[in-house]
Scaffold this motif. Structure first.
Motif, PDB file in Angstrom:
ATOM      1  N   ALA A 287       0.818  -1.215   0.000  1.00 19.76           N
ATOM      2  CA  ALA A 287       0.000   0.000   0.000  1.00 19.76           C
ATOM      3  C   ALA A 287       0.852   1.266   0.000  1.00 19.76           C
ATOM      4  O   ALA A 287       0.327   2.364   0.194  1.00 19.76           O
ATOM      5  CB  ALA A 287      -0.930   0.003   1.212  1.00 19.76           C
ATOM      6  N   ALA A 288       2.159   1.128  -0.229  1.00 17.60           N
ATOM      7  CA  ALA A 288       3.065   2.276  -0.121  1.00 17.60           C
ATOM      8  C   ALA A 288       2.795   3.349  -1.167  1.00 17.60           C
ATOM      9  O   ALA A 288       3.113   4.518  -0.954  1.00 17.60           O
ATOM     10  CB  ALA A 288       4.517   1.801  -0.217  1.00 17.60           C
ATOM     11  N   ALA A 289       2.217   2.960  -2.293  1.00 15.28           N
ATOM     12  CA  ALA A 289       1.951   3.934  -3.351  1.00 15.28           C
ATOM     13  C   ALA A 289       0.594   4.604  -3.193  1.00 15.28           C
ATOM     14  O   ALA A 289       0.239   5.469  -3.996  1.00 15.28           O
ATOM     15  CB  ALA A 289       2.035   3.251  -4.719  1.00 15.28           C
ATOM     16  N   ASP A 290      -0.159   4.213  -2.170  1.00 16.01           N
ATOM     17  CA  ASP A 290      -1.510   4.737  -1.984  1.00 16.01           C
ATOM     18  C   ASP A 290      -1.606   5.604  -0.739  1.00 16.01           C
ATOM     19  O   ASP A 290      -0.787   5.502   0.185  1.00 16.01           O
ATOM     20  CB  ASP A 290      -2.515   3.592  -1.865  1.00 16.01           C
ATOM     21  CG  ASP A 290      -3.011   3.118  -3.222  1.00 16.01           C
ATOM     22  OD1 ASP A 290      -3.708   3.893  -3.896  1.00 16.01           O
ATOM     23  OD2 ASP A 290      -2.689   1.982  -3.604  1.00 16.01           O
ATOM     24  N   THR A 291      -2.633   6.430  -0.720  1.00 17.39           N
ATOM     25  CA  THR A 291      -2.941   7.266   0.428  1.00 17.39           C
ATOM     26  C   THR A 291      -4.381   7.000   0.835  1.00 17.39           C
ATOM     27  O   THR A 291      -5.275   6.974  -0.014  1.00 17.39           O
ATOM     28  CB  THR A 291      -2.763   8.754   0.091  1.00 17.39           C
ATOM     29  OG1 THR A 291      -1.427   8.972  -0.371  1.00 17.39           O
ATOM     30  CG2 THR A 291      -3.007   9.622   1.309  1.00 17.39           C
ATOM     31  N   GLY A 292      -4.599   6.793   2.125  1.00 18.94           N
ATOM     32  CA  GLY A 292      -5.950   6.510   2.581  1.00 18.94           C
ATOM     33  C   GLY A 292      -6.007   6.397   4.086  1.00 18.94           C
ATOM     34  O   GLY A 292      -5.100   6.842   4.802  1.00 18.94           O
ATOM     35  N   LEU A 293      -7.076   5.792   4.580  1.00 17.36           N
ATOM     36  CA  LEU A 293      -7.282   5.605   6.014  1.00 17.36           C
ATOM     37  C   LEU A 293      -6.685   4.261   6.414  1.00 17.36           C
ATOM     38  O   LEU A 293      -7.023   3.225   5.834  1.00 17.36           O
ATOM     39  CB  LEU A 293      -8.774   5.648   6.333  1.00 17.36           C
ATOM     40  CG  LEU A 293      -9.157   5.678   7.810  1.00 17.36           C
ATOM     41  CD1 LEU A 293      -8.710   6.977   8.466  1.00 17.36           C
ATOM     42  CD2 LEU A 293     -10.664   5.484   7.978  1.00 17.36           C
ATOM     43  N   VAL A 294      -5.802   4.283   7.425  1.00 19.78           N
ATOM     44  CA  VAL A 294      -5.044   3.087   7.801  1.00 19.78           C
ATOM     45  C   VAL A 294      -5.112   2.895   9.312  1.00 19.78           C
ATOM     46  O   VAL A 294      -5.118   3.866  10.078  1.00 19.78           O
ATOM     47  CB  VAL A 294      -3.567   3.204   7.363  1.00 19.78           C
ATOM     48  CG1 VAL A 294      -2.834   1.880   7.575  1.00 19.78           C
ATOM     49  CG2 VAL A 294      -3.454   3.647   5.914  1.00 19.78           C
TER      50      VAL A 294
END
Length: 504
Positions: free
Chosen positions: A326-333
Protein backbone atom coordinates in the motif's frame (compact mmCIF):
# COMPACT_ATOMS: atom_id res chain seq x y z
CA UNK A 1 17.96 6.63 -5.51
CA UNK A 2 16.22 4.50 -2.90
CA UNK A 3 19.28 2.45 -1.84
CA UNK A 4 22.35 4.47 -2.87
CA UNK A 5 24.63 2.35 -0.69
CA UNK A 6 24.05 -0.97 -2.46
CA UNK A 7 25.22 -0.66 -6.09
CA UNK A 8 28.55 0.21 -7.71
CA UNK A 9 30.15 -0.33 -11.14
CA UNK A 10 33.35 -2.40 -10.72
CA UNK A 11 34.68 -2.66 -14.28
CA UNK A 12 38.31 -1.52 -14.54
CA UNK A 13 38.62 -0.88 -10.81
CA UNK A 14 40.83 -2.45 -8.17
CA UNK A 15 37.62 -3.44 -6.40
CA UNK A 16 37.04 -6.19 -8.98
CA UNK A 17 40.07 -8.09 -7.64
CA UNK A 18 38.08 -8.91 -4.53
CA UNK A 19 35.85 -11.08 -6.72
CA UNK A 20 37.97 -12.12 -9.73
CA UNK A 21 41.36 -11.43 -11.27
CA UNK A 22 43.61 -12.69 -14.05
CA UNK A 23 47.00 -14.37 -13.62
CA UNK A 24 49.06 -15.69 -16.53
CA UNK A 25 45.97 -15.44 -18.73
CA UNK A 26 43.77 -17.47 -16.37
CA UNK A 27 40.64 -15.94 -14.83
CA UNK A 28 40.51 -16.80 -11.13
CA UNK A 29 37.35 -16.23 -9.12
CA UNK A 30 38.56 -15.06 -5.74
CA UNK A 31 36.42 -17.26 -3.49
CA UNK A 32 39.23 -17.44 -0.94
CA UNK A 33 39.12 -13.67 -0.39
CA UNK A 34 35.36 -13.75 0.05
CA UNK A 35 35.15 -16.69 2.46
CA UNK A 36 38.38 -16.64 4.46
CA UNK A 37 36.89 -14.50 7.23
CA UNK A 38 39.02 -14.47 10.36
CA UNK A 39 39.45 -18.26 10.52
CA UNK A 40 41.13 -18.64 7.10
CA UNK A 41 38.35 -20.82 5.69
CA UNK A 42 39.32 -22.19 2.26
CA UNK A 43 36.60 -24.61 1.09
CA UNK A 44 37.74 -24.36 -2.57
CA UNK A 45 41.39 -24.96 -1.59
CA UNK A 46 42.41 -21.79 -3.43
CA UNK A 47 44.72 -20.26 -0.86
CA UNK A 48 48.03 -21.37 -2.33
CA UNK A 49 46.93 -20.41 -5.84
CA UNK A 50 45.86 -16.94 -4.71
CA UNK A 51 49.06 -16.35 -2.75
CA UNK A 52 51.14 -17.45 -5.73
CA UNK A 53 49.22 -15.03 -7.98
CA UNK A 54 50.04 -12.23 -5.54
CA UNK A 55 53.76 -12.83 -6.07
CA UNK A 56 53.43 -13.08 -9.84
CA UNK A 57 51.24 -9.97 -10.27
CA UNK A 58 52.79 -8.01 -7.38
CA UNK A 59 49.32 -7.28 -6.01
CA UNK A 60 47.34 -8.30 -2.93
CA UNK A 61 44.31 -10.51 -3.48
CA UNK A 62 43.44 -11.27 0.14
CA UNK A 63 41.64 -9.23 2.78
CA UNK A 64 40.19 -7.03 0.05
CA UNK A 65 37.07 -5.07 1.06
CA UNK A 66 33.73 -5.51 -0.69
CA UNK A 67 31.51 -2.99 1.07
CA UNK A 68 31.55 0.65 2.06
CA UNK A 69 28.64 1.36 4.36
CA UNK A 70 27.66 4.91 5.31
CA UNK A 71 25.45 5.68 8.30
CA UNK A 72 22.91 7.07 8.48
CA UNK A 73 21.69 6.26 4.97
CA UNK A 74 18.91 8.87 5.13
CA UNK A 75 18.24 11.83 7.41
CA UNK A 76 17.09 15.43 7.57
CA UNK A 77 18.69 18.48 9.19
CA UNK A 78 17.71 22.11 9.64
CA UNK A 79 19.95 24.94 8.48
CA UNK A 80 21.33 27.08 11.29
CA UNK A 81 20.29 24.60 13.95
CA UNK A 82 21.63 21.12 13.22
CA UNK A 83 24.56 19.28 11.69
CA UNK A 84 24.84 15.62 10.75
CA UNK A 85 27.77 13.31 11.42
CA UNK A 86 28.35 10.63 8.77
CA UNK A 87 30.47 7.57 9.45
CA UNK A 88 31.83 5.10 6.93
CA UNK A 89 32.62 1.46 7.60
CA UNK A 90 34.74 -0.59 5.19
CA UNK A 91 33.99 -4.31 5.34
CA UNK A 92 35.37 -7.49 3.90
CA UNK A 93 32.81 -9.99 2.68
CA UNK A 94 30.83 -11.32 5.63
CA UNK A 95 30.82 -7.96 7.47
CA UNK A 96 34.37 -8.25 8.76
CA UNK A 97 35.45 -4.66 9.37
CA UNK A 98 38.73 -3.34 8.01
CA UNK A 99 40.19 -0.53 10.10
CA UNK A 100 42.32 2.42 8.98
CA UNK A 101 40.77 2.62 5.52
CA UNK A 102 40.89 6.04 3.88
CA UNK A 103 37.48 7.29 2.77
CA UNK A 104 36.96 10.33 0.56
CA UNK A 105 33.77 12.41 0.96
CA UNK A 106 32.21 14.63 -1.69
CA UNK A 107 29.07 16.35 -2.96
CA UNK A 108 28.22 17.52 -6.48
CA UNK A 109 29.46 20.96 -7.45
CA UNK A 110 25.88 22.10 -8.08
CA UNK A 111 25.09 21.44 -4.40
CA UNK A 112 28.01 23.42 -3.00
CA UNK A 113 25.73 26.26 -1.87
CA UNK A 114 23.46 23.89 0.05
CA UNK A 115 25.97 22.35 2.46
CA UNK A 116 29.58 22.20 3.56
CA UNK A 117 31.52 19.06 4.42
CA UNK A 118 34.05 18.92 7.24
CA UNK A 119 36.17 15.76 7.43
CA UNK A 120 37.21 15.02 11.01
CA UNK A 121 40.40 13.41 12.28
CA UNK A 122 38.75 10.01 12.74
CA UNK A 123 37.61 9.97 9.09
CA UNK A 124 33.98 10.81 9.78
CA UNK A 125 32.28 13.66 7.95
CA UNK A 126 30.26 16.51 9.42
CA UNK A 127 27.56 17.90 7.13
CA UNK A 128 26.77 21.57 7.77
CA UNK A 129 23.59 22.71 5.99
CA UNK A 130 23.62 26.14 4.30
CA UNK A 131 20.26 26.02 2.55
CA UNK A 132 19.15 29.64 2.09
CA UNK A 133 16.18 28.81 -0.15
CA UNK A 134 12.57 28.64 1.02
CA UNK A 135 12.18 24.97 0.17
CA UNK A 136 13.52 21.64 1.44
CA UNK A 137 16.46 20.57 -0.72
CA UNK A 138 17.87 17.09 -1.22
CA UNK A 139 21.59 16.40 -0.97
CA UNK A 140 23.52 13.23 -1.77
CA UNK A 141 26.81 12.91 0.09
CA UNK A 142 29.09 10.37 -1.55
CA UNK A 143 31.85 8.34 0.05
CA UNK A 144 34.41 6.31 -1.89
CA UNK A 145 37.75 4.57 -1.60
CA UNK A 146 40.67 4.40 -4.00
CA UNK A 147 39.77 0.79 -4.83
CA UNK A 148 36.36 1.82 -6.17
CA UNK A 149 34.03 1.16 -3.26
CA UNK A 150 31.21 3.69 -3.04
CA UNK A 151 28.49 4.61 -0.59
CA UNK A 152 26.07 7.48 -0.25
CA UNK A 153 23.62 9.15 2.09
CA UNK A 154 20.47 11.01 1.13
CA UNK A 155 19.92 14.11 3.27
CA UNK A 156 16.96 16.47 3.30
CA UNK A 157 18.18 19.99 4.00
CA UNK A 158 15.56 22.12 5.67
CA UNK A 159 15.91 25.89 5.45
CA UNK A 160 16.28 27.79 8.68
CA UNK A 161 12.97 27.82 10.52
CA UNK A 162 11.29 31.18 11.02
CA UNK A 163 8.69 32.47 13.42
CA UNK A 164 5.10 31.70 12.50
CA UNK A 165 3.48 34.60 10.62
CA UNK A 166 1.04 36.91 12.42
CA UNK A 167 -2.55 37.33 11.30
CA UNK A 168 -3.13 40.48 9.31
CA UNK A 169 -6.83 39.59 9.26
CA UNK A 170 -8.42 37.35 11.89
CA UNK A 171 -10.53 34.35 10.82
CA UNK A 172 -14.17 34.86 9.85
CA UNK A 173 -16.82 32.35 8.78
CA UNK A 174 -19.21 32.49 5.85
CA UNK A 175 -22.03 30.01 5.20
CA UNK A 176 -22.78 29.69 1.48
CA UNK A 177 -25.96 28.82 -0.36
CA UNK A 178 -24.32 25.69 -1.83
CA UNK A 179 -24.23 24.06 1.61
CA UNK A 180 -20.63 24.82 2.52
CA UNK A 181 -19.03 26.97 5.18
CA UNK A 182 -15.67 28.62 4.65
CA UNK A 183 -13.11 30.28 6.86
CA UNK A 184 -11.32 33.38 5.62
CA UNK A 185 -8.20 35.02 7.10
CA UNK A 186 -4.97 36.66 6.01
CA UNK A 187 -1.38 36.17 7.16
CA UNK A 188 1.47 38.65 6.96
CA UNK A 189 3.85 36.58 4.81
CA UNK A 190 4.99 35.90 1.25
CA UNK A 191 4.94 32.10 1.57
CA UNK A 192 2.27 29.68 0.37
CA UNK A 193 -0.25 29.14 3.14
CA UNK A 194 0.07 25.78 4.91
CA UNK A 195 -2.00 26.68 7.97
CA UNK A 196 -3.63 23.94 10.00
CA UNK A 197 -7.38 24.55 9.83
CA UNK A 198 -9.45 22.26 12.04
CA UNK A 199 -13.25 22.14 12.31
CA UNK A 200 -15.24 21.37 15.46
CA UNK A 201 -18.84 20.93 16.48
CA UNK A 202 -19.58 22.89 19.66
CA UNK A 203 -22.55 23.15 21.97
CA UNK A 204 -22.71 26.97 21.97
CA UNK A 205 -21.33 30.14 20.40
CA UNK A 206 -18.56 30.25 23.00
CA UNK A 207 -17.06 27.06 21.54
CA UNK A 208 -17.94 24.86 24.52
CA UNK A 209 -17.49 21.07 24.39
CA UNK A 210 -15.71 21.02 21.01
CA UNK A 211 -15.51 17.75 19.07
CA UNK A 212 -13.03 17.71 16.20
CA UNK A 213 -14.67 16.56 12.96
CA UNK A 214 -12.30 17.65 10.17
CA UNK A 215 -8.63 18.62 9.84
CA UNK A 216 -6.05 19.84 7.34
CA UNK A 217 -3.51 17.44 5.83
CA UNK A 218 -0.78 17.36 3.18
CA UNK A 219 0.09 21.03 3.88
CA UNK A 220 -3.28 22.09 2.43
CA UNK A 221 -5.51 24.26 4.66
CA UNK A 222 -9.04 22.82 4.85
CA UNK A 223 -10.76 26.12 4.15
CA UNK A 224 -14.14 24.84 2.95
CA UNK A 225 -16.25 22.44 5.00
CA UNK A 226 -19.30 20.71 3.51
CA UNK A 227 -22.29 20.87 5.83
CA UNK A 228 -24.10 17.62 6.59
CA UNK A 229 -27.11 16.52 8.58
CA UNK A 230 -24.73 15.71 11.42
CA UNK A 231 -23.95 19.42 11.82
CA UNK A 232 -27.56 20.47 12.36
CA UNK A 233 -28.10 21.84 15.86
CA UNK A 234 -24.38 22.36 16.49
CA UNK A 235 -22.26 25.49 16.34
CA UNK A 236 -19.28 25.08 14.02
CA UNK A 237 -15.87 26.33 15.04
CA UNK A 238 -12.79 26.76 12.87
CA UNK A 239 -9.37 26.80 14.52
CA UNK A 240 -6.53 28.25 12.44
CA UNK A 241 -2.88 27.63 13.34
CA UNK A 242 -0.77 29.84 11.04
CA UNK A 243 1.96 27.98 9.20
CA UNK A 244 4.11 28.01 6.07
CA UNK A 245 6.93 25.82 4.76
CA UNK A 246 9.58 27.44 6.97
CA UNK A 247 7.86 27.51 10.34
CA UNK A 248 6.09 25.39 12.89
CA UNK A 249 2.39 26.05 13.55
CA UNK A 250 1.85 29.28 15.46
CA UNK A 251 -0.64 30.31 18.11
CA UNK A 252 -4.17 29.51 16.91
CA UNK A 253 -7.16 31.77 16.47
CA UNK A 254 -10.74 30.48 16.73
CA UNK A 255 -14.01 31.59 15.22
CA UNK A 256 -17.44 30.09 15.97
CA UNK A 257 -20.80 30.43 14.23
CA UNK A 258 -23.15 32.70 16.16
CA UNK A 259 -26.08 30.34 15.64
CA UNK A 260 -26.32 26.57 15.36
CA UNK A 261 -26.46 25.09 11.87
CA UNK A 262 -30.01 24.80 10.49
CA UNK A 263 -31.30 21.94 8.34
CA UNK A 264 -32.14 24.45 5.59
CA UNK A 265 -28.43 25.26 5.28
CA UNK A 266 -27.53 21.64 4.42
CA UNK A 267 -27.79 21.06 0.67
CA UNK A 268 -26.21 17.65 0.17
CA UNK A 269 -28.15 14.41 -0.31
CA UNK A 270 -28.24 12.80 3.13
CA UNK A 271 -28.86 9.42 1.49
CA UNK A 272 -25.39 9.34 -0.08
CA UNK A 273 -22.15 9.81 1.84
CA UNK A 274 -18.86 10.09 -0.02
CA UNK A 275 -16.59 9.97 2.99
CA UNK A 276 -13.89 12.65 2.85
CA UNK A 277 -11.13 10.48 4.29
CA UNK A 278 -8.46 13.07 3.50
CA UNK A 279 -9.88 15.52 6.03
CA UNK A 280 -11.63 13.24 8.51
CA UNK A 281 -10.49 13.55 12.11
CA UNK A 282 -8.74 10.38 13.29
CA UNK A 283 -8.56 11.35 16.96
CA UNK A 284 -9.78 8.91 19.59
CA UNK A 285 -13.48 9.71 19.91
CA UNK A 286 -15.45 7.13 21.96
CA UNK A 287 -18.86 8.81 22.04
CA UNK A 288 -21.64 7.26 19.95
CA UNK A 289 -23.95 9.98 18.69
CA UNK A 290 -25.95 10.57 15.52
CA UNK A 291 -23.93 12.29 12.81
CA UNK A 292 -20.57 11.43 14.39
CA UNK A 293 -17.75 9.03 13.67
CA UNK A 294 -16.76 6.97 16.70
CA UNK A 295 -13.09 5.96 16.63
CA UNK A 296 -11.40 3.70 19.16
CA UNK A 297 -9.49 0.46 19.60
CA UNK A 298 -11.40 -2.62 20.68
CA UNK A 299 -10.61 -6.30 21.25
CA UNK A 300 -13.65 -8.44 20.31
CA UNK A 301 -14.46 -11.45 22.49
CA UNK A 302 -13.69 -13.93 19.71
CA UNK A 303 -10.03 -12.80 19.70
CA UNK A 304 -9.38 -12.98 23.45
CA UNK A 305 -7.82 -16.45 23.33
CA UNK A 306 -4.77 -14.87 21.68
CA UNK A 307 -4.07 -12.71 24.73
CA UNK A 308 -3.99 -9.15 23.53
CA UNK A 309 -5.54 -5.97 24.81
CA UNK A 310 -6.68 -2.93 22.90
CA UNK A 311 -5.28 0.37 24.10
CA UNK A 312 -6.62 3.85 23.44
CA UNK A 313 -3.54 5.72 24.57
CA UNK A 314 -2.93 6.71 20.95
CA UNK A 315 -5.23 7.58 18.07
CA UNK A 316 -6.56 4.37 16.48
CA UNK A 317 -6.33 5.41 12.81
CA UNK A 318 -4.25 7.66 10.60
CA UNK A 319 -4.67 9.10 7.13
CA UNK A 320 -1.61 8.92 4.93
CA UNK A 321 0.65 6.58 3.02
CA UNK A 322 0.43 2.85 3.56
CA UNK A 323 3.41 0.49 3.63
CA UNK A 324 4.65 -2.37 1.45
CA UNK A 325 1.83 -3.19 -0.99
CA UNK A 326 0.00 0.00 0.00
CA UNK A 327 3.07 2.28 -0.12
CA UNK A 328 1.95 3.93 -3.35
CA UNK A 329 -1.51 4.74 -1.98
CA UNK A 330 -2.94 7.27 0.43
CA UNK A 331 -5.95 6.51 2.58
CA UNK A 332 -7.28 5.60 6.01
CA UNK A 333 -5.04 3.09 7.80
CA UNK A 334 -5.12 1.34 11.16
CA UNK A 335 -2.58 2.89 13.53
CA UNK A 336 -3.13 0.51 16.47
CA UNK A 337 -4.18 -3.11 16.82
CA UNK A 338 -7.93 -3.34 17.28
CA UNK A 339 -8.65 -0.12 15.37
CA UNK A 340 -12.40 0.36 15.05
CA UNK A 341 -14.48 2.98 13.25
CA UNK A 342 -18.25 3.38 13.48
CA UNK A 343 -20.56 5.96 11.97
CA UNK A 344 -24.07 6.65 13.27
CA UNK A 345 -26.29 8.37 10.69
CA UNK A 346 -28.92 10.95 11.58
CA UNK A 347 -32.38 9.40 11.62
CA UNK A 348 -34.54 6.75 13.25
CA UNK A 349 -35.22 4.26 10.46
CA UNK A 350 -33.15 3.03 7.52
CA UNK A 351 -33.95 0.40 4.93
CA UNK A 352 -31.76 -0.72 2.03
CA UNK A 353 -28.08 0.15 2.30
CA UNK A 354 -24.87 -0.13 0.29
CA UNK A 355 -21.19 0.28 1.21
CA UNK A 356 -18.43 0.36 -1.40
CA UNK A 357 -14.71 0.89 -0.92
CA UNK A 358 -11.29 -0.15 -2.16
CA UNK A 359 -9.09 -2.16 0.19
CA UNK A 360 -5.32 -1.97 -0.28
CA UNK A 361 -3.69 -4.53 2.03
CA UNK A 362 -0.02 -4.10 2.85
CA UNK A 363 0.29 -7.83 2.19
CA UNK A 364 0.58 -8.45 -1.54
CA UNK A 365 0.27 -12.24 -1.84
CA UNK A 366 -3.44 -12.43 -1.02
CA UNK A 367 -3.07 -13.44 2.64
CA UNK A 368 -4.35 -10.06 3.85
CA UNK A 369 -3.16 -10.24 7.45
CA UNK A 370 0.03 -11.08 9.33
CA UNK A 371 -1.15 -14.40 10.76
CA UNK A 372 -4.12 -16.74 11.12
CA UNK A 373 -4.54 -15.94 14.81
CA UNK A 374 -8.11 -14.63 14.47
CA UNK A 375 -6.88 -11.63 12.50
CA UNK A 376 -9.71 -10.18 10.46
CA UNK A 377 -11.48 -7.03 9.33
CA UNK A 378 -15.25 -6.75 9.73
CA UNK A 379 -17.22 -4.34 7.56
CA UNK A 380 -20.35 -3.32 9.48
CA UNK A 381 -23.62 -2.67 7.66
CA UNK A 382 -27.17 -2.06 8.93
CA UNK A 383 -25.48 -1.72 12.26
CA UNK A 384 -26.55 -0.59 15.70
CA UNK A 385 -23.36 1.27 16.58
CA UNK A 386 -24.14 1.49 20.30
CA UNK A 387 -25.61 -1.93 21.04
CA UNK A 388 -23.36 -3.67 18.47
CA UNK A 389 -26.18 -5.43 16.65
CA UNK A 390 -26.58 -5.91 12.92
CA UNK A 391 -24.54 -7.47 10.14
CA UNK A 392 -21.02 -7.54 8.75
CA UNK A 393 -18.74 -8.93 6.10
CA UNK A 394 -15.74 -10.61 7.70
CA UNK A 395 -12.41 -10.79 5.85
CA UNK A 396 -10.24 -13.27 7.75
CA UNK A 397 -6.96 -15.08 7.29
CA UNK A 398 -7.10 -18.80 7.99
CA UNK A 399 -4.65 -21.70 8.02
CA UNK A 400 -6.11 -23.04 4.77
CA UNK A 401 -4.07 -20.90 2.39
CA UNK A 402 -1.03 -18.64 2.45
CA UNK A 403 -2.30 -16.61 -0.51
CA UNK A 404 -6.04 -16.32 0.11
CA UNK A 405 -8.49 -15.26 2.80
CA UNK A 406 -12.04 -16.24 3.66
CA UNK A 407 -15.05 -13.98 3.11
CA UNK A 408 -17.81 -14.74 5.65
CA UNK A 409 -21.15 -13.04 6.31
CA UNK A 410 -21.78 -12.40 10.00
CA UNK A 411 -24.67 -11.47 12.30
CA UNK A 412 -23.91 -9.36 15.39
CA UNK A 413 -25.98 -9.63 18.55
CA UNK A 414 -24.80 -7.61 21.52
CA UNK A 415 -21.25 -7.56 20.18
CA UNK A 416 -21.09 -11.32 19.54
CA UNK A 417 -20.56 -12.24 15.88
CA UNK A 418 -21.95 -15.46 14.39
CA UNK A 419 -21.47 -16.71 10.81
CA UNK A 420 -24.62 -16.80 8.66
CA UNK A 421 -22.93 -18.08 5.51
CA UNK A 422 -20.36 -20.62 4.47
CA UNK A 423 -16.89 -19.13 3.96
CA UNK A 424 -15.77 -18.26 0.44
CA UNK A 425 -12.01 -18.53 -0.08
CA UNK A 426 -10.64 -15.91 -2.48
CA UNK A 427 -7.23 -14.69 -3.60
CA UNK A 428 -8.40 -11.21 -4.70
CA UNK A 429 -7.73 -9.52 -1.33
CA UNK A 430 -4.58 -7.77 -2.43
CA UNK A 431 -3.95 -4.29 -3.85
CA UNK A 432 -6.50 -3.09 -5.08
CA UNK A 433 -9.55 -5.07 -3.99
CA UNK A 434 -12.88 -3.38 -4.69
CA UNK A 435 -15.62 -4.50 -2.30
CA UNK A 436 -19.36 -3.81 -2.32
CA UNK A 437 -21.56 -4.86 0.61
CA UNK A 438 -25.29 -4.40 0.09
CA UNK A 439 -28.55 -4.99 1.95
CA UNK A 440 -31.71 -5.14 -0.15
CA UNK A 441 -34.81 -6.11 1.75
CA UNK A 442 -33.98 -9.32 3.59
CA UNK A 443 -30.87 -10.11 1.56
CA UNK A 444 -27.24 -9.34 2.43
CA UNK A 445 -24.88 -9.66 -0.53
CA UNK A 446 -21.21 -9.09 -1.31
CA UNK A 447 -19.31 -8.52 -4.53
CA UNK A 448 -15.50 -8.36 -4.37
CA UNK A 449 -12.96 -8.45 -7.17
CA UNK A 450 -9.54 -7.18 -8.16
CA UNK A 451 -8.96 -5.60 -11.57
CA UNK A 452 -5.18 -5.90 -11.34
CA UNK A 453 -3.41 -8.87 -12.87
CA UNK A 454 -1.81 -11.34 -10.46
CA UNK A 455 -0.70 -14.96 -10.41
CA UNK A 456 -3.56 -17.42 -10.04
CA UNK A 457 -2.62 -20.86 -8.77
CA UNK A 458 -3.85 -23.36 -11.37
CA UNK A 459 -6.16 -26.30 -10.65
CA UNK A 460 -7.54 -24.78 -7.47
CA UNK A 461 -11.21 -24.09 -8.19
CA UNK A 462 -12.08 -23.84 -4.50
CA UNK A 463 -10.26 -20.48 -4.39
CA UNK A 464 -12.15 -17.88 -6.41
CA UNK A 465 -11.02 -14.60 -7.93
CA UNK A 466 -14.42 -12.91 -7.77
CA UNK A 467 -16.54 -13.14 -4.64
CA UNK A 468 -20.31 -13.31 -5.10
CA UNK A 469 -22.16 -14.29 -1.95
CA UNK A 470 -25.48 -13.66 -0.24
CA UNK A 471 -27.51 -14.59 2.81
CA UNK A 472 -31.05 -14.09 4.05
CA UNK A 473 -31.26 -11.73 7.03
CA UNK A 474 -33.86 -10.25 9.32
CA UNK A 475 -34.42 -6.62 8.26
CA UNK A 476 -33.75 -3.94 10.86
CA UNK A 477 -34.07 -0.17 11.16
CA UNK A 478 -30.40 0.59 11.84
CA UNK A 479 -28.18 2.43 9.39
CA UNK A 480 -24.75 2.45 10.99
CA UNK A 481 -21.60 1.29 9.25
CA UNK A 482 -17.95 0.86 10.14
CA UNK A 483 -14.82 -1.26 10.28
CA UNK A 484 -13.21 -3.43 12.96
CA UNK A 485 -9.63 -4.58 12.35
CA UNK A 486 -8.04 -7.11 14.70
CA UNK A 487 -4.80 -7.74 12.84
CA UNK A 488 -1.39 -6.30 13.50
CA UNK A 489 -0.70 -2.90 11.99
CA UNK A 490 2.15 -1.73 9.76
CA UNK A 491 2.85 -4.58 7.36
CA UNK A 492 -0.39 -6.27 8.43
CA UNK A 493 -2.70 -3.28 7.96
CA UNK A 494 -5.18 -2.50 5.21
CA UNK A 495 -5.49 0.95 3.64
CA UNK A 496 -9.08 2.00 2.90
CA UNK A 497 -9.96 4.46 0.14
CA UNK A 498 -12.89 5.44 -2.12
CA UNK A 499 -15.39 4.87 0.70
CA UNK A 500 -19.01 5.59 -0.21
CA UNK A 501 -22.23 4.73 1.64
CA UNK A 502 -25.82 4.87 0.39
CA UNK A 503 -29.09 4.58 2.30
CA UNK A 504 -32.46 3.99 0.69
Amino acid sequence: MRHPHTTVEMSGKRLLDAYRFTCNGEVIYNVYNLLKGDDDWDPMEQKEKVLAAEKINHKSYTDLPTQLFVTPTRDSIETGRETLLLRATVNRFGNFTLDNQQVIWSIDEKDSTLAKLEVLADGSCKVIPTNTTDEIQTLIVKAFTSSGLEGATLIYLLPEMLEAPPFSSLPTLDIHTDGTISVDYALDMHFTDQSLVSWYRCSDAAGSNPVEVAVSRMNEPHLNYILSSGDVGWHLMAKVEPKHSRCLPGQPEWVVTRSPIQSSQVKGDSRTMRVNLKNISTRYQPEVEQGFFTLDCFAPDDTKEFYWEATNERDPWYYGKGVDGAAADTGLVQANKGARLRYTPVGDAFHDMKISFTAVPAKTAGQGFSSARQQYMDVFIKFDTKGLNGYALRLIRTTKYSDAIDFVLMRYEGGIATPISSPVSADCYRPDCHIVVRVTGNRLSVHAENSRSYHIVPDRPEVVQTVLMKAVITPNRWGGFGFQHTGTVGSGATLIKDLQVEWR
